[in-house]
Design an enzyme around this catalytic site. Structure first.
Site, short mmCIF file in Angstrom:
data_model
loop_
_atom_site.label_atom_id
_atom_site.label_comp_id
_atom_site.label_asym_id
_atom_site.label_seq_id
_atom_site.Cartn_x
_atom_site.Cartn_y
_atom_site.Cartn_z
N LYS A 1 86.33 95.62 34.69
CA LYS A 1 85.49 94.42 34.82
C LYS A 1 84.65 94.46 36.09
O LYS A 1 83.44 94.23 36.07
CB LYS A 1 86.37 93.17 34.82
CG LYS A 1 85.71 91.92 35.37
CD LYS A 1 86.71 90.81 35.56
CE LYS A 1 86.19 89.68 36.42
NZ LYS A 1 86.06 89.98 37.84
N ASN A 2 85.30 94.75 37.22
CA ASN A 2 84.56 94.68 38.49
C ASN A 2 83.53 95.79 38.63
O ASN A 2 82.62 95.67 39.44
CB ASN A 2 85.53 94.66 39.68
CG ASN A 2 86.22 93.31 39.81
OD1 ASN A 2 85.84 92.34 39.14
ND2 ASN A 2 87.22 93.24 40.67
N CYS B 1 85.88 82.55 40.15
CA CYS B 1 87.21 81.98 40.41
C CYS B 1 87.24 81.21 41.72
O CYS B 1 86.67 81.64 42.72
CB CYS B 1 88.26 83.08 40.48
SG CYS B 1 88.71 83.69 38.86
N ARG C 1 84.75 81.45 49.77
CA ARG C 1 84.30 82.82 49.52
C ARG C 1 82.89 82.97 50.07
O ARG C 1 81.90 82.91 49.32
CB ARG C 1 84.36 83.14 48.02
CG ARG C 1 85.77 83.08 47.47
CD ARG C 1 85.84 83.41 46.00
NE ARG C 1 85.78 84.83 45.74
CZ ARG C 1 85.92 85.36 44.52
NH1 ARG C 1 86.12 84.58 43.48
NH2 ARG C 1 85.86 86.68 44.34
N ASP D 1 94.03 90.92 43.56
CA ASP D 1 93.91 90.49 42.16
C ASP D 1 95.22 90.61 41.40
O ASP D 1 95.34 90.10 40.29
CB ASP D 1 92.82 91.30 41.44
CG ASP D 1 91.42 90.86 41.87
OD1 ASP D 1 91.31 89.79 42.50
OD2 ASP D 1 90.46 91.58 41.59
N ARG E 1 87.43 85.58 30.84
CA ARG E 1 86.42 86.17 31.72
C ARG E 1 86.73 87.64 32.02
O ARG E 1 85.81 88.41 32.29
CB ARG E 1 86.36 85.40 33.05
CG ARG E 1 85.60 84.11 32.98
CD ARG E 1 85.34 83.56 34.38
NE ARG E 1 85.02 84.65 35.28
CZ ARG E 1 85.55 84.82 36.48
NH1 ARG E 1 86.42 83.98 36.95
NH2 ARG E 1 85.19 85.85 37.23
C1 UD1 Z 1 85.77 91.48 44.81
C2 UD1 Z 1 86.31 91.41 43.41
C3 UD1 Z 1 87.52 90.47 43.33
C4 UD1 Z 1 88.55 90.85 44.38
C5 UD1 Z 1 87.91 90.99 45.76
C6 UD1 Z 1 88.85 91.52 46.81
C7 UD1 Z 1 84.34 91.73 42.09
C8 UD1 Z 1 83.33 91.15 41.16
N1 UD1 Z 1 85.26 90.91 42.54
O1 UD1 Z 1 85.30 90.18 45.15
O2 UD1 Z 1 88.07 90.60 42.03
O3 UD1 Z 1 89.53 89.84 44.43
O4 UD1 Z 1 86.80 91.90 45.70
O5 UD1 Z 1 89.34 92.76 46.43
O6 UD1 Z 1 84.33 92.92 42.35
N2 UD1 Z 1 84.03 87.83 52.86
C9 UD1 Z 1 83.35 87.22 53.88
N3 UD1 Z 1 81.99 87.26 53.86
C10 UD1 Z 1 81.29 87.90 52.90
C11 UD1 Z 1 81.99 88.53 51.85
C12 UD1 Z 1 83.37 88.49 51.85
O7 UD1 Z 1 83.95 86.62 54.76
O8 UD1 Z 1 80.05 87.90 52.94
C13 UD1 Z 1 85.52 87.81 52.84
C14 UD1 Z 1 86.09 87.12 51.60
O9 UD1 Z 1 86.19 85.73 51.77
C15 UD1 Z 1 87.43 87.80 51.46
C16 UD1 Z 1 87.16 89.22 51.95
O10 UD1 Z 1 85.97 89.14 52.73
O11 UD1 Z 1 88.38 87.20 52.32
C17 UD1 Z 1 86.97 90.24 50.86
O12 UD1 Z 1 86.04 89.73 49.91
P1 UD1 Z 1 85.15 90.67 49.00
O13 UD1 Z 1 85.72 92.06 49.01
O14 UD1 Z 1 83.72 90.51 49.38
O15 UD1 Z 1 85.37 90.02 47.58
P2 UD1 Z 1 84.35 89.99 46.39
O16 UD1 Z 1 83.44 91.17 46.48
O17 UD1 Z 1 83.72 88.66 46.24
#
Ligand code: UD1
Length: 423
Positions: A22-23, A116, A121, A304, A396
């Protein structure tokens, strides 16, 4: 509206084929927009997040053909349509349209993403990355407006390891002028998958899968054919379900190396795991040991699977602690598990589980995708009947969950909820 009805207490047995990730899918689809010709993506899962992406692309004028497990995307007639809300709000990964549209058109007007609810986030790292490449970024009442006459390569250090920011910067930098270096990049297999697609399209990306990614921008990208990697989170969910029900399950179409963080923890609990070339066998045992689990970026234990793992630990005698270092408030499944008889205390970003109690079927509601998986596994190990609502979250991300579980011998089916009549 539908709900899942689960008659618990049956060990899962047999084999299950794991779908495409999915990701990866939700990043590869926007990545395909950067090509001048058609891109074919194979092994694509039929899940809501993919269907939503198809609608988003069609709204922008792209031609999308989605047959069986492959999709052809031709973005030659596409326009950078303004998309303030609607579908973009249903999907966390709609943020990849920022990077993709910026690279393709030099502009993007796309609302902040949904997905989610795992607590805050933020997207600050994505924005910092785009700005470093020379884009002007504004948040206009929840709509991200990005503009750049020309994107220029830059050295970008991510303060936090972020999957989304790493991929988004790769997308924006693939056709930028000069060299971009992402430091402290995320190392998830899905990032390697996106880099592989982009390189097959003619990009020049090196180091994906390590914490330094170097992107030499190229002028044009062409169409190609690409097969998505297997979904390590779906696989991990079935591994945990097999272990929790004391079953014996072979997972087909997996990359065992990607599952090591999960296999290692399951082995520590006492589960027997046999790695094959592209399959893995999980043999549940009667006696397990309590463990501590900490989620971390790949190759750490994935956040996850924190929620499904919590359910498994309710079935392990003794006291286990599971700490979520990525999303510290991802514990909305805990109240529901307690309703089924689990003893779990949440302390800060940790859940303390006193395991070994019998769970009893109950009516529960899934608040997010992986909470749903945790509750389904709880239903499978429970005595009696469990009803899980909130299936829109589960749909989803899990392809044909009911069919796959039924093939493994689970007594589970979907029931359509009738609207309640007003007196
Ligand atoms: C992706 C995955 C999600 C998984 C997550 C962590 C997808 C579509 N989703 O989400 O399933 O749970 O990785 O492995 O691939 N953060 C910030 N600022 C930012 C971006 C992130 O502070 O601009 C923080 C987030 O709040 C979190 C951490 O960094 O605590 C990691 O988040 P991130 O790896 O970016 O998650 P996603 O890419 O949204």
């Amino acid at each position: 509206m539908e709900k899942l009805i689960i008659n618990g207490g049956k060990p899962l047995r047999g084999s299950v084929s794991i779908s495409g990730a999915k990701n990866s899918a939700v990043a590869l689809i926007p990545a395909a927009l950067l090509a001048d010709g058609p891109v074919v993506i194979e092994n694509l899962p039929h899940i809501q997040d993919v269907e939503i992406y198809v609608e988003l692309l069609q709204r922008m004028g792209a031609s999308v053909l989605f047959e069986d497990d492959w999709m052809e995307i031709d973005s030659s007639a596409m326009k950078p349509v303004v998309m303030p809300n609607g579908h973009v709000k249903k999907l966390r990964a709609s943020y990849y349209l920022w990077g993709a549209l910026l690279a393709k058109f030099g502009e993007a007007n796309v609302g902040l993403p949904g997905g989610c609810d795992l607590g805050p986030r933020p997207v600050d790292l994505h924005i910092k990355g785009f700005q470093a490449l020379g884009a002007r970024v504004e948040n206009m009442n929840g709509v991200m407006t990005l503009r750049a006459n020309r994107l220029r390569g830059a050295r970008i250090y991510l303060d936090l390891i972020s999957v989304g920011a790493t991929i988004n910067i790769m997308l924006a930098a693939a056709r930028a002028e000069g060299v971009t270096v992402i430091e402290n990049a995320a190392r998830e297999p899905e990032i390697v998958d996106v880099a592989t697609l982009l390189n097959n399209m003619g990009a020049n990306i090196k180091g994906a899968g390590t914490d330094v990614i170097r992107i030499q921008g190229v002028e044009r990208l062409r169409g190609c054919r690409h097969t998505i990697i297997p979904d390590r989170i779906e696989a991990g969910t079935y591994m945990i379900a097999a272990a929790a029900t004391r079953g014996d399950v072979i997972l087909e179409n997996v990359i065992p190396k990607h599952l090591e963080p999960i296999s290692a923890k399951l082995r520590e609990i006492g589960v027997v795991i046999e790695d094959g070339d592209d399959n893995i066998r999980v043999i549940g045992q009667e006696k397990y040991q309590a463990v501590d689990v900490k989620t971390n970026p790949y190759p750490g234990f994935p956040t996850d699977l924190q929620q499904p793992m919590t359910t498994l630990l309710t079935q392990v005698k003794g006291s286990s602690i599971i700490t979520d270092n990525i999303y510290g408030s991802r514990f909305r499944h805990v109240d529901e598990l307690r309703r089924m008889g689990a003893s779990i205390k949440v302390e800060g970003r940790s859940a303390v589980i006193e395991g070994g109690r019998t769970l009893n079927g109950a009516k529960v509601v899934s608040s997010d995708l992986r909470a749903g998986a945790a509750l389904v596994i709880a239903g499978l190990v429970s005595q009696g009947v469990t009803e899980v609502e909130g299936l829109e979250h589960i749909d989803r991300g899990y392809e044909n969950l009911v069919g796959k579980l039924r093939n493994l011998g689970a007594d589970v089916y979907r029931e359509v909820l009738k609207p309640t009549k007003r007196p």
